[in-house]
Design a protein around this motif. Sequence first.
Motif, PDB file in Angstrom:
ATOM      1  N   ILE A 120       4.310  -2.727  -2.303  1.00 24.22           N
ATOM      2  CA  ILE A 120       3.183  -1.658  -1.462  1.00 24.22           C
ATOM      3  C   ILE A 120       3.450  -0.462  -2.144  1.00 24.22           C
ATOM      4  O   ILE A 120       4.621  -0.121  -2.252  1.00 24.22           O
ATOM      5  N   CYS A 121       2.322   0.179  -1.731  1.00 28.24           N
ATOM      6  CA  CYS A 121       2.289   1.957  -1.640  1.00 28.24           C
ATOM      7  C   CYS A 121       1.821   2.134  -0.130  1.00 28.24           C
ATOM      8  O   CYS A 121       1.196   1.409   0.398  1.00 28.24           O
ATOM      9  N   ASP A 135       7.704   1.798  -7.649  1.00 27.26           N
ATOM     10  CA  ASP A 135       7.502   1.829  -9.227  1.00 27.26           C
ATOM     11  C   ASP A 135       6.142   1.422  -9.685  1.00 27.26           C
ATOM     12  O   ASP A 135       6.124   0.989 -10.777  1.00 27.26           O
ATOM     13  N   THR A 136       5.212   1.570  -8.878  1.00 27.12           N
ATOM     14  CA  THR A 136       3.800   1.257  -9.424  1.00 27.12           C
ATOM     15  C   THR A 136       3.387   2.654 -10.444  1.00 27.12           C
ATOM     16  O   THR A 136       2.751   2.094 -11.663  1.00 27.12           O
ATOM     17  N   TYR A 155      -2.718  -3.834 -13.873  1.00 24.92           N
ATOM     18  CA  TYR A 155      -4.110  -3.345 -14.191  1.00 24.92           C
ATOM     19  C   TYR A 155      -5.124  -3.050 -13.271  1.00 24.92           C
ATOM     20  O   TYR A 155      -5.830  -2.356 -13.035  1.00 24.92           O
ATOM     21  N   ASN A 156      -5.274  -4.535 -12.279  1.00 22.47           N
ATOM     22  CA  ASN A 156      -6.223  -4.485 -11.251  1.00 22.47           C
ATOM     23  C   ASN A 156      -5.885  -3.421 -10.174  1.00 22.47           C
ATOM     24  O   ASN A 156      -6.813  -3.235  -9.459  1.00 22.47           O
ATOM     25  N   THR A 157      -4.460  -3.149  -9.924  1.00 22.90           N
ATOM     26  CA  THR A 157      -4.116  -2.389  -8.997  1.00 22.90           C
ATOM     27  C   THR A 157      -4.560  -1.080  -9.193  1.00 22.90           C
ATOM     28  O   THR A 157      -5.056  -0.415  -8.336  1.00 22.90           O
ATOM     29  N   THR A 160      -8.699  -0.855  -9.193  1.00 17.95           N
ATOM     30  CA  THR A 160      -9.328  -0.999  -7.828  1.00 17.95           C
ATOM     31  C   THR A 160      -8.977  -0.335  -6.948  1.00 17.95           C
ATOM     32  O   THR A 160      -9.525  -0.124  -5.804  1.00 17.95           O
ATOM     33  N   GLN A 161      -7.675   0.253  -6.889  1.00 18.17           N
ATOM     34  CA  GLN A 161      -7.104   1.316  -5.675  1.00 18.17           C
ATOM     35  C   GLN A 161      -6.751   2.345  -6.094  1.00 18.17           C
ATOM     36  O   GLN A 161      -6.697   3.166  -5.372  1.00 18.17           O
TER      37      GLN A 161
END
Length: 162
Positions: A120-121, A135-136, A155-157, A160-161
């Motif tokens: 999570i962020c 660590d994202t 990549y999708n994170t 898209t976010q």
Amino acid sequence: MIVEQIWTANSGRNFNYLIACPETGEALAIDPLDYQKCLAAAKAKGWDITQVLNTHHHRDHTGGNDQVIGATRAKLLAHAGAKDQIEGIDRGLKAGDVIKVGKSVELECLDTPGHTMSHICVVAHGDRPALFCGDTLFNAGAGNCHNGGHPNELYNTFATQL
């Protein structure tokens, strides 16, 4: 919102964070690996750590949980999907959940798989916008996917976010 960044000076170059409510002195400790520095910083500021947040289950982010919780009786928050990897979660988080710290701090939870699948962020939207991303994301790139993550999800994170 008051943000105290704590440099652990370890080989992983980790940072820990204390997020405090200026009105109540309640604080959230994010990924408190260096529990001694976290506890000392909170004490020096007169803050009461009431919650601990783990962005993901890797030991360099959860390693100080027991000591901080033992000293403060804080509640442990982490991704709902990390219940088998992080012991003692009091509140499992999902996308859109709000974490309140004291009276004036609200953080929005993002479900950000990739580095791990239960990562999570949290985003602060208030007077001091901020992203606490575990660590994202790093100052020189993205987190790796070597220990339980997946590059397509990472990549999708980002696409898209973030």
